[in-house]
Design a protein around this motif. Structure first.
Motif: not given
Length: 395
Positions: A92-108, A76-80, A26-32
């Motif tokens: 620079e780690f191996a699972h860094r974002s592969t999409i320029p200008g986008k990243m999982h910077g909040c932990g979603h 019961i509802g559980l939300r993420a 998920f981290h390597a393929h961030p989607e906004t």
């Protein structure tokens, strides 16, 4: 006192390697916001593999999984949240974002993985009596994903007696939780202010109506709103975060544009601040011979935790990690979170999960070097699973 019996955390640790791989993907393929096509497809695919009923396309790219156990009708509802941010990644780690200008910077990416981990555990153990709705929400970062799901009939299609959400918290040790009853996070408003004057030569200001000077006066005046209008036992923040004016050294411009944010724990306080901003901007502009137009828009309402649900999820956390690792009186944060719109529809609670206090997991969110701490996955998944078992106990 720590529990002497196995907990959901202990069980979920068996999946650590698999869940970590999912999180890294998920981290390597961030989607906004509202672009979470790949993410939601993977979520749906994994839920189906667990034997969970899946509903797609709720709030455009949202996914809801439904799991039933026993004969109970309580749900019961559980939300993420699933979305990433429009920002570059400096890691620079191996699972860094592969999409320029986008990243999982909040932990979603981590939140999505935690909810999948809870779903996997609950699908395997079925240690509850009732219905669980796994709510995977798009577009939390200021684009109205929760509102979109609610508007499309989330709780009519998937009735919930209570709904729970979580967020990772850098600076809090892994294995710790934080929560409070009542307001937990502030509501958020964004504003844009345009000031129109009369441009001219910088050497002849007397022949102009200078919107820069007017704008500076308005910025200064805005700082008095909280100090002189909001009660001392209430809380609000007014921040002007942008001031755009002019293109040349010797030209007084025609207009100035200001922008910024307002935060408050009560909707009434937010409305008060907006009214004072509008009144001050108009009066100051008039005094300078200029005009001012304020556009104010609500981004989120405050996150307000129900007292009963707060106590229940805190008890569930203490039952797994011990009371000493659960802060039941966490100081509310001025950050905002659109889970508030789900809590406005159904009772529930929002809890913080420690992401690490040292080098690992300690970097603040929305930072280009942030990364979710994989060691926190069992604790987030575990608390979501534990609250279901506590809310929907088997007879």
């Amino acid at each position: 006192m720590l529990p002497t019996h196995p907990t959901p955390i202990d069980h979920i640790r068996r999946y650590q390697e698999e869940l970590t791989a999912w999180r890294h993907d998920f981290h390597a393929h961030p989607e906004t916001g509202f672009e979470e096509v790949r993410t939601s497809a993977l979520v749906a695919e994994r839920l189906v593999a667990m034997g969970i009923e899946v509903h797609r396309g709720i709030g455009r790219t949202g996914v809801v999984g439904v799991l039933r156990s026993g004969r109970g009708n309580r749900a019961i509802g559980l939300r993420a949240d699933m979305d990433a941010l429009d920002m570059p990644e400096a890691n620079e780690f191996a699972h860094r974002s592969t999409i320029p200008g986008k990243m999982h910077g909040c932990g979603h990416d981590g939140h999505t993985t935690m909810l999948l981990g809870a779903a996997k555990y609950l699908a395997e153990t079925r240690n509850f009596d009732g219905i669980v709705h796994f709510i995977f929400q798009p577009a939390e970062e200021g684009q109205g994903g929760a509102q979109a799901m609610v508007a499309e009939g989330l709780f009519e299609r998937f009735p919930c007696d209570a709904v729970y959400g979580l967020h990772n918290r850098p600076g809090m040790p892994v294995g710790h939780y934080g929560i409070c009853a009542g307001p937990m996070m502030a509501g958020c408003g964004f504003f844009d202010l345009e000031i129109h004057g009369k441009g001219g030569h910088g050497a002849r200001p007397e022949s102009t109506v200078d919107p820069v000077v007017c704008g500076a006066a308005i910025v200064a005046a805005f700082q008095s709103i909280v100090a002189r209008n909001v009660a001392p036992n209430d809380t609000a923040v007014v921040s002007v975060t942008g001031f755009t004016a002019g293109t040349a050294y010797n030209v007084i411009p025609e207009k100035v544009a200001l922008r910024g944010t307002v935060r408050a724990f009560r909707t009434e306080t937010m409305r008060l601040v907006e009214e004072r901003m509008r009144s001050l901007a108009t009066a100051i502009a008039t005094g300078h011979g200029a005009t001012a137009e304020l556009a104010f828009r609500e981004i989120t309402v405050p996150v307000v935790n129900g007292a009963e649900q707060t106590a229940l999820i805190a008890d569930a956390a203490a039952g797994m990690v011990g009371e000493a690792h659960v802060d039941r009186h966490r100081i509310p944060a001025m950050g905002s979170e659109d889970f508030s719109y789900m809590l406005a529809e159904r009772p529930g609670a929002y809890i913080l999960v420690g992401n690490g206090a040292g080098e690992a997991g300690g970097c603040e969110v929305h930072n280009p070097r942030y990364d979710f701490n994989d060691a926190a996955i069992p604790y987030g998944a575990g608390i979501l699973a534990a609250v279901v078992e506590k809310e929907l106990p088997r007879g």
